[in-house]
Motif scaffolding. Structure first.
Motif, PDB file in Angstrom:
ATOM      1  N   PRO A 198      28.026  46.399  33.396  1.00 36.89           N
ATOM      2  CA  PRO A 198      26.598  46.095  33.808  1.00 36.89           C
ATOM      3  C   PRO A 198      26.294  44.572  33.927  1.00 36.89           C
ATOM      4  O   PRO A 198      27.129  43.738  33.403  1.00 36.89           O
ATOM      5  CB  PRO A 198      25.820  46.790  32.884  1.00 36.89           C
ATOM      6  N   ASP A 199      25.156  44.260  34.779  1.00 37.62           N
ATOM      7  CA  ASP A 199      24.814  42.789  34.961  1.00 37.62           C
ATOM      8  C   ASP A 199      24.742  42.038  33.605  1.00 37.62           C
ATOM      9  O   ASP A 199      24.949  40.895  33.599  1.00 37.62           O
ATOM     10  CB  ASP A 199      23.569  42.786  35.731  1.00 37.62           C
ATOM     11  N   ASN A 200      23.885  42.808  32.513  1.00 39.61           N
ATOM     12  CA  ASN A 200      23.833  42.078  31.466  1.00 39.61           C
ATOM     13  C   ASN A 200      25.214  41.514  30.504  1.00 39.61           C
ATOM     14  O   ASN A 200      24.772  41.140  29.422  1.00 39.61           O
ATOM     15  CB  ASN A 200      22.779  42.812  30.571  1.00 39.61           C
ATOM     16  N   LEU A 201      26.087  42.242  30.904  1.00 35.40           N
ATOM     17  CA  LEU A 201      27.466  41.694  30.320  1.00 35.40           C
ATOM     18  C   LEU A 201      28.307  40.691  30.925  1.00 35.40           C
ATOM     19  O   LEU A 201      29.350  40.486  30.384  1.00 35.40           O
ATOM     20  CB  LEU A 201      28.263  43.118  29.906  1.00 35.40           C
ATOM     21  N   LEU A 202      27.841  40.465  32.220  1.00 35.88           N
ATOM     22  CA  LEU A 202      28.718  39.505  32.935  1.00 35.88           C
ATOM     23  C   LEU A 202      28.771  38.145  32.138  1.00 35.88           C
ATOM     24  O   LEU A 202      27.707  37.704  31.661  1.00 35.88           O
ATOM     25  CB  LEU A 202      28.062  39.299  34.284  1.00 35.88           C
ATOM     26  N   GLY A 203      29.652  37.607  32.123  1.00 37.55           N
ATOM     27  CA  GLY A 203      29.676  36.436  31.306  1.00 37.55           C
ATOM     28  C   GLY A 203      30.237  36.417  29.571  1.00 37.55           C
ATOM     29  O   GLY A 203      30.379  35.798  29.185  1.00 37.55           O
ATOM     30  N   GLN A 204      30.624  37.849  29.411  1.00 39.68           N
ATOM     31  CA  GLN A 204      30.654  38.339  28.032  1.00 39.68           C
ATOM     32  C   GLN A 204      32.180  38.577  28.054  1.00 39.68           C
ATOM     33  O   GLN A 204      33.053  38.364  29.011  1.00 39.68           O
ATOM     34  CB  GLN A 204      29.971  39.560  27.687  1.00 39.68           C
ATOM     35  N   TYR A 205      32.581  38.856  26.946  1.00 41.62           N
ATOM     36  CA  TYR A 205      34.295  39.059  26.691  1.00 41.62           C
ATOM     37  C   TYR A 205      34.399  40.585  26.060  1.00 41.62           C
ATOM     38  O   TYR A 205      33.432  41.273  25.534  1.00 41.62           O
ATOM     39  CB  TYR A 205      34.618  38.116  25.433  1.00 41.62           C
ATOM     40  N   TYR A 206      35.635  40.754  25.854  1.00 45.57           N
ATOM     41  CA  TYR A 206      36.036  42.372  25.893  1.00 45.57           C
ATOM     42  C   TYR A 206      35.489  42.528  24.036  1.00 45.57           C
ATOM     43  O   TYR A 206      35.096  43.444  23.950  1.00 45.57           O
ATOM     44  CB  TYR A 206      37.375  42.417  25.725  1.00 45.57           C
ATOM     45  N   GLY A 207      35.589  41.291  23.308  1.00 47.19           N
ATOM     46  CA  GLY A 207      35.185  41.520  21.953  1.00 47.19           C
ATOM     47  C   GLY A 207      34.261  40.197  21.696  1.00 47.19           C
ATOM     48  O   GLY A 207      33.756  39.325  22.322  1.00 47.19           O
ATOM     49  N   ASN A 208      34.086  40.199  20.174  1.00 48.05           N
ATOM     50  CA  ASN A 208      33.343  39.027  19.623  1.00 48.05           C
ATOM     51  C   ASN A 208      34.284  38.138  19.461  1.00 48.05           C
ATOM     52  O   ASN A 208      35.351  38.108  18.842  1.00 48.05           O
ATOM     53  CB  ASN A 208      32.657  39.665  18.334  1.00 48.05           C
ATOM     54  N   PRO A 243      35.549  41.397  33.646  1.00 50.20           N
ATOM     55  CA  PRO A 243      35.902  41.386  35.162  1.00 50.20           C
ATOM     56  C   PRO A 243      34.273  41.375  35.488  1.00 50.20           C
ATOM     57  O   PRO A 243      33.541  42.249  35.333  1.00 50.20           O
ATOM     58  CB  PRO A 243      36.679  42.576  35.603  1.00 50.20           C
ATOM     59  N   THR A 244      34.182  40.625  36.740  1.00 46.60           N
ATOM     60  CA  THR A 244      32.813  40.464  37.232  1.00 46.60           C
ATOM     61  C   THR A 244      32.683  41.674  38.536  1.00 46.60           C
ATOM     62  O   THR A 244      31.516  41.759  39.110  1.00 46.60           O
ATOM     63  CB  THR A 244      32.355  39.226  37.729  1.00 46.60           C
ATOM     64  N   GLY A 245      33.473  42.235  39.024  1.00 44.35           N
ATOM     65  CA  GLY A 245      33.750  43.000  40.105  1.00 44.35           C
ATOM     66  C   GLY A 245      33.636  44.609  39.844  1.00 44.35           C
ATOM     67  O   GLY A 245      33.183  44.905  38.712  1.00 44.35           O
ATOM     68  N   ASN A 246      33.758  45.224  40.803  1.00 49.98           N
ATOM     69  CA  ASN A 246      33.795  46.653  40.829  1.00 49.98           C
ATOM     70  C   ASN A 246      35.157  47.275  41.020  1.00 49.98           C
ATOM     71  O   ASN A 246      35.690  46.538  41.795  1.00 49.98           O
ATOM     72  CB  ASN A 246      32.776  47.348  41.733  1.00 49.98           C
ATOM     73  N   GLY A 247      35.550  48.403  40.526  1.00 53.38           N
ATOM     74  CA  GLY A 247      36.840  48.845  40.710  1.00 53.38           C
ATOM     75  C   GLY A 247      37.311  50.000  39.674  1.00 53.38           C
ATOM     76  O   GLY A 247      36.353  50.815  39.570  1.00 53.38           O
ATOM     77  N   SER A 248      38.467  50.235  39.238  1.00 52.60           N
ATOM     78  CA  SER A 248      39.112  51.143  38.669  1.00 52.60           C
ATOM     79  C   SER A 248      39.386  50.961  37.334  1.00 52.60           C
ATOM     80  O   SER A 248      39.530  49.493  36.961  1.00 52.60           O
ATOM     81  CB  SER A 248      40.225  51.608  39.231  1.00 52.60           C
TER      82      SER A 248
END
Length: 462
Positions: A198-208, A243-248
């Motif tokens: 989602p948009d609000n997670l862009l720029g975030q990481y898989y973990g802390n 990732p910032t895109g859409n896909g699988s």
């Protein structure tokens, strides 16, 4: 006598060499290339039957009849991989490599199971005397610990599991986010198409980045449906940008309580390089005021700084500083060739990393104008010396480019004499060399035997 002694010494040294060679260890944990034989076992139960023994509440002892001690073997195909650390002390198996009808997790104290039981490995597992139950709703085989299912001790686990000579590709079952509550898919490998963070997670990481707590990240589709992606705080990819895109996305379908959740084996299970939901492919956003030059002299105003920041191969003679032709009438890098200039695909330059590059990055942006009869390919280097490839292809206007499998020069460029912005999407690409100063970070390549008349300016990263 001396000759005999020399022969004995040489023989001794040869023996020592053989012993030393046999003791060499490396990091290749693939299935050893030895003459294995198929285990001689009788498969007399299956995953679905064992799961069907559990009726809810407390774990149930697995046996062929009340008080029976008859051995019971099931077969399955491993779908998990604990090498990255995202899956811990769990071995997920399903009953077929493609289109499975049942899956289950074996709970064990064993670790580093990927060294023997990697994805696609067929195994036989003796289940009599163990228990079938659920852990937070997930069908699980283990030992009984009070009213819960506990982990099988390592020795017991190793005595029960047998590796087949068969290892095959696991084909994930493609489902939609609307099917994540299908219990028949639990503990199996599934795949989702057309999903994104989602948009609000862009720029975030898989973990802390600052602790080892597990975190939930949501995955959504273009219809607004979502599911939890569960990431361990000990996963070696927890500091990779999302990732910032859409896909699988390929993952093991799990559950915790009433919530379906997904677990990836490693970031290769996430392939999101397509435009996001609702993205009309318009002009990419310009670089922010916080963007920094990717390499020394990347605005080409200080030509000596640029040349001094290249690797030992320098720059090709057909690439020169062009004064007054850059963005806002500044300087630019001009590449001018004819079909006879090069007889092979050419590295125009390779630049080294400089101090002060951002540890958190999402894109590289630059400007270009001009035309060429072949396209341009770019390398963005990782700290291990490998690199991501980006191909411009046919280009006539501003564009966002995602990484490719290899360098290609197909297509033509013609910007109509206008500056266009090119953005290289680094979202979800781990390990870009932003720390090893003096080592490769960026390269520009052109195709052979072609006309090029291109100007480049302002390579920035953020």
């Amino acid at each position: 006598m001396r000759k005999f002694q020399n022969i004995k010494i040489l023989s001794f040294l040869f023996l020592i060499g053989l012993i030393a060679t046999s003791c060499v260890h490396d990091d290749d944990y693939s299935v050893p290339d030895i003459n294995m034989e198929e285990p001689n076992v009788t498969v007399n139960t299956d995953i679905a039957t064992v799961k069907g023994m559990y009726r809810g509440f407390e774990p149930v002892r697995i046996e062929s009849g009340d008080g029976s001690n008859r051995e019971m073997y099931l077969e399955g195909y491993v779908i998990s991989d604990d090498e990255s650390g995202n899956i811990f002390k769990q071995l997920f198996i399903q009953n077929a490599p493609e289109n499975p009808s049942a899956g289950v997790v074996i709970s064990t104290q064993a670790t580093d199971m990927y060294t023997k039981y990697g994805p696609g490995q067929k195994i036989y597992f003796r289940v009599d005397g163990l228990y079938i139950g659920e852990y937070a709703g997930l069908p699980t085989i283990g030992i009984r610990q009070g009213t819960d299912v506990g982990r099988i001790e390592i020795d017991d686990f190793e005595s029960r599991i047998l590796r087949s000579t068969t290892k095959t590709e696991i084909v994930p079952t493609t489902i939609t986010l609307g099917s994540v509550n299908d219990e028949s898919k639990l503990a199996t490998l599934v795949k989702f198409e057309g999903v994104q963070f989602p948009d609000n997670l862009l720029g975030q990481y898989y973990g802390n980045l600052d602790n080892t707590f597990s975190v939930n990240r949501k995955i959504e589709d273009c219809d607004g449906r979502s599911v939890i992606l569960r990431n361990s705080g000990y996963a070696d990819f927890k500091n990779y940008p999302l990732p910032t895109g859409n896909g699988s996305l390929t993952a093991i379908l799990s559950v915790f309580g009433n919530d379906a959740q997904l677990m990836i084996r490693d970031p290769r299970d996430v392939q999101m390089n397509e435009p996001r939901c609702g993205d009309d492919g318009g002009d990419p956003e310009p670089p922010s005021t916080d963007a920094t030059l990717v390499f020394a002299g990347a605005d080409f105003e200080d030509w000596n700084a640029f040349i001094g920041g290249l690797n030992q191969f320098g720059i090709k003679s057909y690439a020169t500083q062009s004064l007054g032709t850059g963005v806002d009438n500044t300087a630019s890098l001009n590449i001018a060739t004819t079909p006879t200039t090069t007889d092979g695909n050419d590295y125009v330059f390779t630049a080294n990393a400089i101090a002060g590059l951002p540890n958190q990055y999402s894109k590289i942006t630059f400007y270009m104008k001009g035309s060429s009869s072949k396209s341009v390919s770019l390398n963005v280097y990782k700290t291990d010396g490998e690199y991501y490839k980006f191909n411009l292809g046919d280009l006539s206007s501003s564009a966002t480019i995602v990484s490719a499998e290899n360098n290609q020069y197909n297509g033509t460029i013609n910007t109509g004499g206008n500056w266009v912005q090119v953005t290289l999407d680094l979202g979800g690409l781990p390990g870009v060399n932003v720390t090893a100063v003096g080592q490769n970070i960026f390269a520009l390549k052109i195709g052979k035997n072609a006309d090029y008349d291109l100007h480049f300016d302002n390579f920035t990263i953020e």
